[in-house]
Design a protein around this motif. Structure first.
Motif, mmCIF file in Angstrom:
data_model
loop_
_atom_site.group_PDB
_atom_site.id
_atom_site.type_symbol
_atom_site.label_atom_id
_atom_site.label_comp_id
_atom_site.label_asym_id
_atom_site.label_seq_id
_atom_site.Cartn_x
_atom_site.Cartn_y
_atom_site.Cartn_z
ATOM 1 N N VAL A 274 9.883 -2.351 3.632
ATOM 2 C CA VAL A 274 8.818 -2.864 2.766
ATOM 3 C C VAL A 274 7.905 -3.798 3.551
ATOM 4 N N SER A 334 5.948 3.922 -6.667
ATOM 5 C CA SER A 334 7.180 3.178 -6.390
ATOM 6 C C SER A 334 8.421 4.063 -6.293
ATOM 7 N N TRP A 355 9.958 -4.417 -3.463
ATOM 8 C CA TRP A 355 8.800 -3.557 -3.712
ATOM 9 C C TRP A 355 7.785 -4.215 -4.646
#
Length: 445
Positions: A274, A334, A355
Motif C-alpha cells: 500500500v 479496493s 487501504w
C-alpha cells in the motif's frame, strides 16, 4: 496554464516511470512467494532511502537553475547541473561504500531475526540490496540531470532518457527472475540486476546530455566541467535543509516498516504494498508541484511576484481536483487492485486496514504537494524543513511507536501518517497565505 500542463505531463512521465517499474517488479517477484515479496519490499524501501537522501540534486537544482533561466542566463542554469553532477558522483560512491557492509545489520534491524521466516526475509533482502546499491551513483546523476533540465523547462529529453532505461529494466526483470526465454533464472537476484542496468542506462544518458550542452560553443571545453566550489557551496547550503527534510521522511517510513514487520510477514508485505501505491499516486500530484517549482522559480528570477502567485493558485486547484478523482478510483477498486500484486491470502487480508487510510489521505495530499512545489520553487527550503520536522516529531513518530506498544497494528501506523499530513497541510497553507516566500532575484536566500 498551457505551460503548467506541458511541464506537468513531462514531470509525470519522468516521475511515474520508476514506481511503475517498481510495481511491475513487485508483481513479478510476488509470484515467487510471500517471503520473496516481503524481502524485495523492504529492500526497495532501503534503496529508496539511500538514493533519495540527496533530493536536493533534483529539487534544489531545479529551483536554482529556474531562477537563472528566468533571468535569461541559460548557461548559468546548466552550470548548476554540472556542479550538481559532481556532488552526485562523489556522494553516490560514498553511499555504495557505506551501504554494502552494513546491509545485513540494517535488514536484521528492520525485519527481525526471531523466527526462521524473518531470518530468510532478512537474508534475501540483504542480497538484493548489495547488488542494487551499485546503481546509486547513476541514480543520483539522473536526479541532477532532471534538476537542471526542469529548471530550463526542457520537457522531452528527460522523458526519453527515463523511459529507455526502465524499459530495458522491465524486460530484464521478467526474464531474469523467472528465466523466461534465453534469460537465466536468477530469482530474486535477477530483480536487483535488472534494477542496476536500467538505472545505469538512464544516468549515463543524463550525463551525456550535460556534457554536450557545456561543450557546445565553449573555447575550453573540458574547463567547463571543472568543479566550481562557490556554486557547490551554495548548493550544499540549500541541501542542508532539504536533506534534513528528506531524512525526516525516511526515518518515519523506516520506523513504520520496522513496526509493521513486528506484526508479522503478511502485515509488513501489506504495509509496503500500500505504501508503494501511495508513493506511486503521490507522484501524479508531485508532477504538478514540479511544474509549479520550475515556473515559480523562473517568475521570481525575472522579478514577477504576480506570476508566481498565479501559478501557486492554479496548481493548487489542479492538484486538489486530481487527488479527489484518484481517491474515488482507488475506493472503487479496493477489491480488485491488491490482487494484481499478490495472490497470498494472508497479505490480501492484511491490506484492508491501510487501504482506506490511503484513500482518505489523497485529497489532503493534493493540496500539500502542490504548495510544497511552490515553496521549493521559491527556495523556501528552511521553512519546509521545519514544518516536516514538526509533523514527524509530534505526529507520525509518536503514533507509530504507540501502535507497537499498545498493539494497534497497521491502523495505528497509518493513523500516524494521516496526522503527519494534516500538520504539513496547516503549515504550508499558512506559509503561502503569509506571502513570506516572495523573494525575487537569481540567488536563493
Amino acid at each position: 496554464m498551457r505551460r503548467v500542463g506541458v511541464l506537468t505531463v513531462s514531470a509525470l512521465a519522468v516521475l511515474i516511470a520508476p514506481p511503475l517499474y517498481l510495481l511491475l517488479d513487485l508483481a513479478v517477484v510476488g509470484r515467487l512467494g510471500g517471503d520473496e515479496l516481503a524481502a524485495v519490499a523492504v529492500a526497495t524501501l532501503v534503496l529508496s532511502i539511500i538514493s533519495t537522501q540527496l533530493t536536493f540534486l533534483s529539487y534544489g537544482t531545479t529551483a536554482r537553475a529556474a531562477r537563472r533561466f528566468g533571468a535569461g542566463d541559460r548557461a548559468g542554469a546548466v552550470e548548476e547541473g554540472v556542479q550538481a553532477s559532481w556532488i552526485a558522483v562523489g556522494a553516490g560512491l560514498l553511499l555504495v561504500a557505506i551501504t554494502y557492509p552494513i546491509a545485513p545489520w540494517v535488514m536484521s534491524a528492520l525485519v527481525g531475526h526471531d523466527s526462521p521466516a524473518s531470518a530468510v526475509v532478512a537474508a534475501d533482502a540483504t542480497q538484493w540490496l548489495r547488488i542494487a546499491v551499485f546503481g546509486v551513483p547513476l541514480i543520483l546523476l539522473s536526479m541532477a540531470g532532471n534538476g537542471w533540465m526542469r529548471g530550463v523547462q526542457e520537457t522531452r529529453r528527460p522523458v526519453i532518457y527515463v523511459v529507455v532505461g526502465l524499459s530495458v529494466a522491465a524486460v530484464l526483470v521478467v526474464g531474469l527472475v523467472h528465466g523466461v526465454g534465453f534469460f537465466p533464472r536468477l530469482g530474486l537476484d535477477g530483480s536487483a540486476v535488472a534494477n542496476v542496468i536500467g538505472q545505469g542506462i538512464t544516468g549515463l544518458l543524463f550525463a551525456t546530455r550535460v556534457v554536450r550542452e557545456r561543450v557546445t560553443g565553449a573555447d575550453r571545453p573540458w574547463a567547463a566541467f571543472a568543479p566550481r566550489w562557490s556554486v557547490i557551496g551554495a548548493q550544499l547550503r540549500m541541501a542542508r535543509d532539504l536533506i534534513v527534510r528528506s531524512l525526516s521522511f525516511q526515518i518515519c517510513f523506516v520506523s513504520a516498516a520496522a513496526v509493521a514487520a513486528r506484526f508479522g510477514v503478511a502485515q509488513v508485505a501489506a504495509h509496503q504494498l500500500v505504501l508503494q501505491l501511495w508513493d506511486f499516486v503521490s507522484l501524479f500530484l508531485d508532477s504538478v508541484a514540479i511544474a509549479a517549482q520550475a515556473l515559480v522559480g523562473a517568475a521570481l528570477g525575472a522579478g514577477s511576484v504576480a506570476v508566481a502567485r498565479s501559478v501557486a493558485r492554479r496548481v493548487t486547484i489542479m492538484s486538489a481536483v486530481a487527488a479527489v478523482l484518484m481517491a474515488c478510483l482507488f475506493a472503487l477498486g479496493s477489491s480488485v487492485v491488491p490482487r494484481v500484486f499478490t495472490a497470498d491470502d494472508a497479505v490480501l487480508a492484511a491490506i484492508g486496514v491501510p487501504w482506506w487510510f490511503f484513500v482518505g489521505m489523497l485529497p489532503l495530499a493534493g493540496v500539500v504537494f502542490a504548495l510544497d512545489g511552490v515553496l521549493l520553487g521559491s527556495g523556501d527550503a528552511a521553512f519546509l524543513r521545519t514544518a516536516t520536522l514538526i509533523g514527524a516529531l509530534f505526529g507520525f513518530l509518536p503514533l507509530i511507536w504507540m501502535s507497537l506498544a499498545f498493539d494497534w497494528g497497521l491502523a495505528g501506523v497509518w493513523s500516524g501518517l494521516v496526522l503527519f499530513m494534516v500538520i504539513r497541510l496547516i503549515a504550508v497553507v499558512w506559509r503561502v497565505l503569509s506571502g513570506r516566500w516572495h523573494r525575487t532575484g537569481t540567488e536563493i536566500a
